[in-house]
Scaffold this motif. Structure first.
Motif, PDB file in Angstrom:
ATOM      1  N   GLY A   1       0.838  -1.199   0.000  1.00  0.00           N
ATOM      2  CA  GLY A   1       0.000   0.000   0.000  1.00  0.00           C
ATOM      3  C   GLY A   1       0.870   1.244   0.000  1.00  0.00           C
ATOM      4  O   GLY A   1       0.836   2.039   0.946  1.00  0.00           O
TER       5      GLY A   1
ATOM      6  N   HIS B   1      -6.419  -4.006   1.648  1.00  0.00           N
ATOM      7  CA  HIS B   1      -5.921  -4.083   0.269  1.00  0.00           C
ATOM      8  C   HIS B   1      -4.851  -5.159   0.133  1.00  0.00           C
ATOM      9  O   HIS B   1      -4.767  -5.833  -0.896  1.00  0.00           O
ATOM     10  CB  HIS B   1      -5.362  -2.741  -0.185  1.00  0.00           C
ATOM     11  CG  HIS B   1      -6.431  -1.745  -0.526  1.00  0.00           C
ATOM     12  ND1 HIS B   1      -6.424  -1.038  -1.685  1.00  0.00           N
ATOM     13  CD2 HIS B   1      -7.539  -1.344   0.147  1.00  0.00           C
ATOM     14  CE1 HIS B   1      -7.482  -0.245  -1.720  1.00  0.00           C
ATOM     15  NE2 HIS B   1      -8.150  -0.413  -0.611  1.00  0.00           N
TER      16      HIS B   1
ATOM     17  N   ARG C   1      -7.118   0.312   5.903  1.00  0.00           N
ATOM     18  CA  ARG C   1      -7.387   0.168   4.461  1.00  0.00           C
ATOM     19  C   ARG C   1      -6.231  -0.548   3.777  1.00  0.00           C
ATOM     20  O   ARG C   1      -6.442  -1.398   2.909  1.00  0.00           O
ATOM     21  CB  ARG C   1      -7.613   1.540   3.816  1.00  0.00           C
ATOM     22  CG  ARG C   1      -8.947   2.149   4.187  1.00  0.00           C
ATOM     23  CD  ARG C   1      -9.205   3.430   3.462  1.00  0.00           C
ATOM     24  NE  ARG C   1      -9.311   3.194   2.012  1.00  0.00           N
ATOM     25  CZ  ARG C   1      -9.193   4.139   1.099  1.00  0.00           C
ATOM     26  NH1 ARG C   1      -8.941   5.385   1.472  1.00  0.00           N
ATOM     27  NH2 ARG C   1      -9.301   3.858  -0.166  1.00  0.00           N
TER      28      ARG C   1
END
Length: 148
Positions: A106, A146, A142
């Motif tokens: 990420g 992901h 998040r």
């Protein structure tokens, strides 16, 4: 701070080619968060924060500013990689390559987290640190989703 908000709110949406529409409720919540946070950061820096003479030469400010600058560069570059991941009309999942994606899955989230911890260090206010922590918790979760 204002530069980042302008980029994120005005420039970034214009660069996105196509994708899933954002639900209106999510848009409103994000807008309210940005307005409240922008007010809080601005008010904190202009009304309550006091800095000694020579603060701009202090190692905390310089380190924080460099962290913010490097984080923003990582964030912008990672967003560029993500926007160009698929050719027009292509669908399906693709793993991003290049830049910080070679080190973390990420990279865009990592860049933004670094950016706001740099901002917090440069400002040395409780409000900027609170925003950095919120960014870490929200984007960290998040990023974990992901990655999975």
């Amino acid at each position: 701070f204002l530069f980042f908000v302008c980029c994120r709110a005005l420039i970034f949406p214009l660069l996105i080619r196509e994708g899933k529409p954002t639900p209106f409720f999510t848009f409103v919540l994000a807008l309210l968060f940005c307005v409240f946070n922008g007010y809080l950061q601005g008010r904190s820096l202009t009304t309550y924060a006091t800095y000694p003479p020579g603060w701009l030469g202090d190692s905390r400010f310089i380190t924080g500013f460099l962290g913010w600058l490097i984080g923003m560069a990582i964030n912008i570059h990672s967003d560029h990689i993500l926007r160009n991941l698929r050719k027009p009309g292509e669908t399906g999942y693709k793993i991003p390559r290049g830049g910080m994606f070679e080190y973390v899955s990420g990279a865009n989230f990592f860049g933004e987290i670094l950016e706001w911890f740099g901002f917090a260090l440069a400002c040395c206010t409780i409000e900027s640190f609170a925003f950095a922590l919120c960014t870490l918790f929200i984007l960290g979760s998040r990023a974990r989703q992901h990655h999975k």
